[in-house]
Design an enzyme around this catalytic site. Structure first.
Site, PDB file in Angstrom:
ATOM      1  N   SER A   1       0.882  -1.763   0.185  1.00  0.00           N
ATOM      2  CA  SER A   1      -0.109   0.198  -0.360  1.00  0.00           C
ATOM      3  C   SER A   1       0.526   0.971   0.011  1.00  0.00           C
ATOM      4  CB  SER A   1      -0.849  -0.048   1.177  1.00  0.00           C
ATOM      5  OG  SER A   1      -1.628  -0.922   0.791  1.00  0.00           O
TER       6      SER A   1
ATOM      7  N   HIS B   1      -4.129   1.264  -4.802  1.00  0.00           N
ATOM      8  CA  HIS B   1      -3.435  -0.139  -5.900  1.00  0.00           C
ATOM      9  C   HIS B   1      -3.459  -0.559  -7.287  1.00  0.00           C
ATOM     10  CE1 HIS B   1      -3.793  -2.622  -1.303  1.00  0.00           C
ATOM     11  NE2 HIS B   1      -4.437  -0.856  -1.228  1.00  0.00           N
TER      12      HIS B   1
ATOM     13  N   HIS C   1      -5.577  -8.075  -2.147  1.00  0.00           N
ATOM     14  CA  HIS C   1      -5.977  -8.724  -0.863  1.00  0.00           C
ATOM     15  C   HIS C   1      -7.346  -9.529  -0.676  1.00  0.00           C
ATOM     16  CE1 HIS C   1      -3.730  -4.997  -0.446  1.00  0.00           C
ATOM     17  NE2 HIS C   1      -3.241  -5.360   0.848  1.00  0.00           N
TER      18      HIS C   1
ATOM     19  N   TYR D   1      -9.668  -9.161   1.669  1.00  0.00           N
ATOM     20  CA  TYR D   1     -10.356  -8.899   2.725  1.00  0.00           C
ATOM     21  C   TYR D   1     -11.423  -8.565   2.173  1.00  0.00           C
ATOM     22  CZ  TYR D   1      -7.597  -4.800   1.674  1.00  0.00           C
ATOM     23  OH  TYR D   1      -6.514  -3.771   1.146  1.00  0.00           O
ATOM     24  N   GLU D   2     -11.352  -8.066  -0.060  1.00  0.00           N
ATOM     25  CA  GLU D   2     -11.568  -7.882  -1.105  1.00  0.00           C
ATOM     26  C   GLU D   2     -12.672  -8.663  -1.594  1.00  0.00           C
ATOM     27  OE1 GLU D   2      -8.891  -5.169  -4.621  1.00  0.00           O
ATOM     28  OE2 GLU D   2      -7.544  -6.159  -2.636  1.00  0.00           O
TER      29      GLU D   2
ATOM     30  N   ALA E   1       2.278  -2.129   4.698  1.00  0.00           N
ATOM     31  CA  ALA E   1       2.687  -1.170   5.884  1.00  0.00           C
ATOM     32  C   ALA E   1       1.753  -1.765   6.599  1.00  0.00           C
ATOM     33  CB  ALA E   1       1.681   0.296   4.857  1.00  0.00           C
TER      34      ALA E   1
ATOM     35  N   MET F   1      -2.605  -6.616   6.726  1.00  0.00           N
ATOM     36  CA  MET F   1      -3.651  -7.113   6.132  1.00  0.00           C
ATOM     37  C   MET F   1      -2.852  -8.304   5.186  1.00  0.00           C
ATOM     38  SD  MET F   1      -6.100  -4.124   6.329  1.00  0.00           S
ATOM     39  CE  MET F   1      -7.051  -2.977   7.778  1.00  0.00           C
ATOM     40  N   SER F   2      -1.263  -8.642   4.988  1.00  0.00           N
ATOM     41  CA  SER F   2      -0.955  -9.046   3.819  1.00  0.00           C
ATOM     42  C   SER F   2       0.680  -9.951   4.012  1.00  0.00           C
ATOM     43  CB  SER F   2      -1.151  -8.055   3.009  1.00  0.00           C
ATOM     44  OG  SER F   2       0.524  -6.735   2.886  1.00  0.00           O
TER      45      SER F   2
ATOM     46  N   ASN G   1       1.386   3.681  10.685  1.00  0.00           N
ATOM     47  CA  ASN G   1       0.977   4.203  11.659  1.00  0.00           C
ATOM     48  C   ASN G   1       1.263   3.523  12.820  1.00  0.00           C
ATOM     49  OD1 ASN G   1      -1.030   2.130  10.231  1.00  0.00           O
ATOM     50  ND2 ASN G   1      -2.058   1.814  12.219  1.00  0.00           N
TER      51      ASN G   1
ATOM     52  N   HIS H   1      -7.117   5.133   6.790  1.00  0.00           N
ATOM     53  CA  HIS H   1      -6.140   5.048   5.559  1.00  0.00           C
ATOM     54  C   HIS H   1      -5.219   5.576   4.641  1.00  0.00           C
ATOM     55  CE1 HIS H   1      -5.279   2.342   1.876  1.00  0.00           C
ATOM     56  NE2 HIS H   1      -5.719   3.488   1.086  1.00  0.00           N
TER      57      HIS H   1
END
Ligand code: HPA
Length: 276
Positions: A32, A63, A85, A87-88, A115, A213-214, A237, A249
């Site tokens: 990301s 992305h 990802h 989550y998509e 990230a 998340m990846s 973050n 985001h």
């Protein structure tokens, strides 16, 4: 693994081989907001995911999805500029398709970048962290289902998911160019919501230093195929509950953009020292 998975991997690998350029020695997945590295390759050739067989097309803003071949410091590379990802809604077979095709092309090493949110007290937004190990907290794996022995063994070892030698080499390159590089364990969470403060406290107890998340599915798929992996998290973050403000985001993208230049330099220097 379904028969169709192997066929998809082979067809994608063939399409990637047909893009011109030297045979890639290194594969790279850009996370990301970290896609800019691919824009400065020498002799680049690229194809949108939509132009390639079976590649899932991401809908997440920021992305961009392209495969780019080119050279960095004389080393021929193949790059996923923008990852897919879970989550998509994609299956993990789809998520790791690009990496599996890279491995079929014969790359000697895979560099995965992402990230992440910082959990360890010493981590600050903008820090880079060498991933030394991971926690897969999603309960899913790209290897779920019948194994395809043409790709790798049923029970692949994960003792050295992140190659120690390459990781130490990355640290040496970073220290030589005065770039601070932390070290830590990456926890893979399913998303797409960010974690709750309670989840972050749980992750800290479990030994996680950063969260995202990846990355983990790709590393599992590459290790299954015997390819060495190096992972770098850009801490964008402070994780939920550590951060005084809500997570967004846009904060993730802003931090990634802020450190883009130094991130590119570190990757360039590291890649230039890898075997051609
Ligand atoms: N949590 C999960 N994924 C992330 C984060 C986070 O705090 N930051 C960037 N990706």
């Amino acid at each position: 693994m379904k028969e169709s998975t192997f066929k998809k991997v082979e067809e994608l690998a063939t399409a990637l081989r047909e893009m011109s350029g030297q045979e890639p020695k290194v594969g790279l997945v850009l996370g990301s907001g970290l896609g800019a590295f691919a824009d400065q390759l020498d002799a680049p050739v690229s194809k949108e995911y939509g132009e390639l067989p079976h590649m899932p097309v991401s809908a997440v803003p920021g992305h961009s999805g392209r495969m780019v071949r080119g050279c960095s410091g004389g080393v021929p590379l193949i790059v996923m500029q923008g990852r897919v990802h879970a989550y998509e809604g994609w299956s993990l077979d789809d998520v790791v398709l690009g990496v599996r095709a890279f491995c079929r092309l014969g790359i000697g090493a895979l560099i995965v970048t992402n990230a992440g949110g910082g959990i360890h007290v010493d981590l600050r937004p903008g820090d880079f962290m060498r991933i030394t190990d991971h926690l897969n907290l999603t309960g899913d794996s790209p290897l779920r289902g019948p194994n395809d022995d043409r790709l790798g063994p049923r029970f692949p070892d994960m003792s050295s998911a992140y190659d120690r030698e390459l990781g130490e080499h990355l640290e040496m390159v970073a220290s030589r160019c005065g770039q601070s590089l932390r070290r830590g364990v990456y926890a893979y969470m399913p998303g797409p919501s960010y974690e709750t403060p309670a989840e972050i406290r749980m992750l800290r107890v479990l030994g996680a230093d950063a969260v995202g998340m990846s990355t983990v599915p790709e590393v599992i798929a590459a290790r299954h195929m015997g390819v060495r992996c190096v992972g770098i998290s850009v801490i964008t973050n402070l994780a939920a509950g550590i951060s005084p403000s809500d997570l967004s985001h846009s904060e993730v993208k802003e931090t990634a953009t802020r450190v883009e230049g130094t991130f590119i330099k570190l990757l360039q220097r590291f890649i230039a020292t890898l075997e051609r």
